[in-house]
Enzyme design. Structure first.
Site, PDB file in Angstrom:
ATOM      1  CG  HIS A   1      -6.976  12.403  -9.811  1.00  0.00           C
ATOM      2  ND1 HIS A   1      -7.114  11.392  -8.879  1.00  0.00           N
ATOM      3  CD2 HIS A   1      -7.797  13.394  -9.413  1.00  0.00           C
ATOM      4  CE1 HIS A   1      -7.988  11.754  -7.949  1.00  0.00           C
ATOM      5  NE2 HIS A   1      -8.417  12.966  -8.250  1.00  0.00           N
TER       6      HIS A   1
ATOM      7  CG  ASP B   1      -1.959   1.088   1.188  1.00  0.00           C
ATOM      8  OD1 ASP B   1      -1.569   2.277   1.139  1.00  0.00           O
ATOM      9  OD2 ASP B   1      -3.153   0.773   1.210  1.00  0.00           O
TER      10      ASP B   1
ATOM     11  CG  ASP C   1      -3.753   8.118 -13.115  1.00  0.00           C
ATOM     12  OD1 ASP C   1      -4.191   7.706 -12.021  1.00  0.00           O
ATOM     13  OD2 ASP C   1      -4.483   8.558 -14.022  1.00  0.00           O
TER      14      ASP C   1
ATOM     15  CD  GLU D   1      -4.219   4.136  -1.913  1.00  0.00           C
ATOM     16  OE1 GLU D   1      -4.429   4.555  -0.772  1.00  0.00           O
ATOM     17  OE2 GLU D   1      -5.086   4.166  -2.820  1.00  0.00           O
TER      18      GLU D   1
ATOM     19  CG  ASN E   1      -4.451  11.044  -6.531  1.00  0.00           C
ATOM     20  OD1 ASN E   1      -3.758  11.071  -7.534  1.00  0.00           O
ATOM     21  ND2 ASN E   1      -5.067   9.951  -6.132  1.00  0.00           N
TER      22      ASN E   1
END
Length: 203
Positions: free
Chosen positions: A91, A78, A95, A121, A86
């Protein structure tokens, strides 16, 4: 006779051309079929296996581990503070962070290991024939690689870390969800303990 020979030659040339076109079409169809299979099996953002695909592989590996009496470990990776990435950079950068992290994890695992995107994530890693001690070592190595990676974000640099929860297949486990739940418990423990660490859960 010359007329017939020319006609036969023309017919043979036309047949060869048609055969070549058919061969090219078959090759294109094979490539398209392979592409479609890959798209159906992978997460479009990270290129990792999607849930349906890695669950099938997990079931297979669990059955093999039981049949051969070998160990099997699972890890959940994680990314730490991903929401902040973000919110701060957008975003698009988020990404890119996911793609880079996924690539780093995949490149630093063995060919026999299986990695998929669990969601958001989070990535899930299946480690066949790997004790929980060795799985912990692999997890720490992944953390070192992630921590040493710089990701460009506009004029700035993003440093990423992760927390990893690890568990092992137990004799009483009915399905892989039990193993994942234990790994998730270990992950939560690692998050509350400060993140950027590997935690294991044996029970």
């Amino acid at each position: 006779l010359a007329f017939l020979q020319r006609k036969q030659f023309a017919l043979a040339s036309k047949t060869a051309k048609i055969n070549k076109e058919l061969e090219n079409e078959i090759q294109q169809r094979f490539k398209l079929e392979a592409t479609l299979k890959e798209l159906a099996a992978t997460d479009p953002l990270t290129g990792l296996l999607n849930r349906r695909e890695y669950e099938m592989l997990f079931i297979h590996e669990m059955e093999r581990a039981r049949r051969t009496n070998t160990v099997l470990s699972i890890g959940i990776v994680d990314l730490d503070h991903f929401k902040k990435v973000n919110d701060t950079y957008g975003h698009g950068v988020g990404d890119e962070v996911l793609r880079r992290a996924a690539t780093l994890c995949r490149e630093n695992l063995r060919t026999m290991d299986i990695i998929g995107r669990l969601g958001g994530e989070e990535f899930v890693i299946l480690l066949p024939e790997t004790s929980i001690e060795n799985a912990s070592f692999i997890g720490k190595r992944l953390l070192e690689v992630l921590g040493a990676t710089d990701i460009q974000a506009g004029a700035g640099i993003i440093k990423i870390t992760a927390t990893i929860g690890i568990s092992q297949l137990l004799p009483d486990d009915q399905d892989f969800n039990a193993v994942i739940q234990r790994a998730d418990t270990a992950l939560y423990r690692g998050k509350t303990a400060g993140r950027n660490r590997v935690e294991v859960n044996l029970i």
